[in-house]
Design an enzyme around this catalytic site. Structure first.
Site, short mmCIF file in Angstrom:
data_model
loop_
_atom_site.label_atom_id
_atom_site.label_comp_id
_atom_site.label_asym_id
_atom_site.label_seq_id
_atom_site.Cartn_x
_atom_site.Cartn_y
_atom_site.Cartn_z
CG ASN A 227 -0.32 -0.21 2.51
OD1 ASN A 227 0.75 -0.78 2.60
ND2 ASN A 227 -0.96 0.26 3.57
CD GLU B 45 1.44 -0.04 10.61
OE1 GLU B 45 0.53 -0.69 10.06
OE2 GLU B 45 1.94 0.99 10.13
CB CYS C 217 -2.61 -0.26 9.08
SG CYS C 217 -1.90 -1.64 8.17
CD GLU D 105 6.80 1.24 11.04
OE1 GLU D 105 6.02 2.17 10.73
OE2 GLU D 105 7.01 0.27 10.29
#
Length: 518
Positions: free
Chosen positions: A161, A258, A292, A476
């Site tokens: 994505n 993630e 997400c 992150e």
């Protein structure tokens, strides 16, 4: 345009990594990369064989052991990352075009996103120049200083994505810490990362420090299973995260993940309606909802529900009318990544257990009213709004990964927070209100790693990014990511004189005097 594309993208990506020492397998698997907006072939790519995966890891470990990157000074690594940021900045238009071609996202989106990418490299370059060890306050005549040292060979698995964006988010802190990095990009969109590796050579990154190995699920599983891998960092669905996490754990390696999300957006009755509508539309439909942290559960206080929904549905229709060729600067929203993903979205909406479709809900065919683009050639789904879905049902609970949102009304703040938390996921969430006290109060009560107030999807290299509950492990971005790609090393030095040490440190002396233990 066709000539420019041919200049940017190879017809066939033959080697699966930069390292000349890694032999080509005698029989490589090959996969194709297509433009999801029109179904046209972009290129073919050789998938890494089992032998190449093993060789890539071994070569990365040898590079790490050589110290050519792992033991060089932080100032040197900072300089290389800064040069890489400059090289990437010069290639932003090219990378944006590649991203649009391989993901079907509008060129306008990708120009904006690619413009941010050098920031991550520059941030970690700067952090290396100010990052310091420390001295622990030990007892006695001891000097205990703490260093951060790299982990070794680390593996990263990146999604389709945001192909280059998410890869650079992971690569930057990993390289800054001194690791050797192996990345397995999505087989649906590997081109931009393969092209990015050419920039690393220009910037002075030694061979074997960054390796890209294209392939599918088998390649990724073999990579993370390798005993030499000391950390795995993935962005993927929760089911994949569970499976890979179990493998990583068995190797006693570090793990950052993630994973899925089902972001709620709470809109209180004192919110500015126009700002909230604009923010929710961005949260829900940027990247065709394939993120997400996409705002997929829109929870609206009852006193503002009607006015918000009137304006929101008008905005949704405007987005729908301006869909077209992703290469058109006017295009509002692009395609879904593949026919399989499109089928899944369509099935979830058609087979829903509850709820009323207010707009959208059918895959797009025919011609664009914007530019005449033929939607039937690609994987297009309109922005879709479904009202009154039961909170126990699939559309409320499961990640759709497409431009589909559910809307629900609430009355009290307590009820709104309860609906927001009625999910197994906890990655992102949004709150729209002009009441500052309420904003902070509700943000504290929502179970998510990222909370945006009167905005959405804001991201910065300095801002930690990660989820709670089933949305992942670790973070992150920021100094936290740099630390996660390194480990502490405690060095304890006895600074007492030899005479004093003879008196205090002879544990087995005949005198029987009390000695310090530890």
């Amino acid at each position: 345009m066709r000539d420019r594309i041919k200049a940017l993208i190879q017809d066939h990506y033959r080697r699966s990594c930069q390292c000349k020492e890694i032999p080509l397998a005698t029989s490589l698997g090959r996969f194709t990369v297509t433009n999801p907006a029109n179904g046209r072939l972009l290129c073919t790519v050789d998938a890494a064989s089992s032998e190449e995966v093993d060789s890539a890891v071994s070569h990365a470990q040898a590079t790490f052991d050589s110290g050519i990157w792992s033991k060089t000074s932080p100032i040197h690594r900072s300089s290389v990352l800064s040069r890489l940021a400059d090289s990437l900045h010069r290639r932003i238009p090219d990378m944006a075009l590649i991203e649009t071609l391989q993901t079907g996202r509008p060129i306008r989106e990708m120009n904006a996103q690619m413009a941010r990418l050098p920031d991550w490299l520059s941030y970690y370059a700067a952090l290396l120049r100010i990052n310091q060890g420390f001295v622990a306050p030990t007892q006695g005549k001891l000097l205990n200083y703490i260093q951060r040292v790299p982990l070794g060979v680390v593996a990263q698995i990146t999604p389709f994505n945001h192909p280059l964006f998410i890869a650079v988010k992971k690569i930057a802190p990993a390289l800054a810490a001194g690791n050797s990095v192996i990345v397995k990009p999505s087989e649906l969109a590997p081109i931009s990362l393969l092209e990015f590796t050419k920039l690393t050579q220009e910037a002075g990154l030694p061979d074997g420090v960054l390796t890209v190995i294209p392939g599918g699920h088998t390649t990724g599983k073999q990579l993370v299973s390798h005993s030499l891998i000391r950390k795995v960092d993935i962005t993927a669905g929760t089911q994949t995260g569970r499976a890979l996490g179990a493998i990583v754990g068995s190797n006693l390696a570090a793990f950052t993940a993630e994973l899925g999300g089902k972001a709620p957006i709470l809109i209180f009755d004192d919110a500015d309606v126009i700002s909230a509508v604009n923010g929710v539309a961005f949260a829900a439909f940027v990247a065709s909802g394939q993120t997400c942290i996409s705002g997929t559960r829109i929870i609206i206080q009852e006193n503002i529900y009607e006015s918000f929904m009137t304006a929101f549905l008008k905005k949704v229709e405007s987005i729908r009318q301006r869909m077209g060729d992703p290469m058109d600067e006017r295009c509002s929203m692009g395609s879904i990544i593949s026919p399989r993903h499109l089928d899944r979205i369509d099935d979830m909406v058609v087979q829903r257990q509850s709820g009323t479709i207010l707009t959208g809900g059918q895959r797009m065919m025919g011609k664009s009213s914007l530019d005449g683009f033929d939607f039937s050639c690609g994987n297009f789904y309109p922005p879709t709004v479904v009202a009154d879905v039961d909170v126990e049902h699939e559309l409320w609970q499961e990640e759709i990964f497409g431009p589909v949102v559910v809307v629900k009304k609430f009355s009290t703040e307590t009820e709104g927070v309860r609906l927001a938390n009625a999910s197994k996921y906890g990655l992102g969430a949004g709150v729209w209100t002009q009441d500052v006290s309420r904003a902070h109060r509700v943000a504290a009560d929502i179970e998510a790693g990222l909370i945006w107030i009167n905005t959405h999807h804001r991201n910065d290299p300095s801002s930690p990014w990660g989820g709670m509950k089933e949305s992942g492990i670790g973070r992150e971005n920021g100094a936290e990511a740099l630390e996660a790609y390194s480990q502490s090393k405690s060095i304890v030095v006895n600074v007492a004189s030899p005479d004093e040490s003879r008196q205090t440190d002879d544990w087995f002396a005949d005198s029987g005097e009390q000695k310090r233990y530890g």
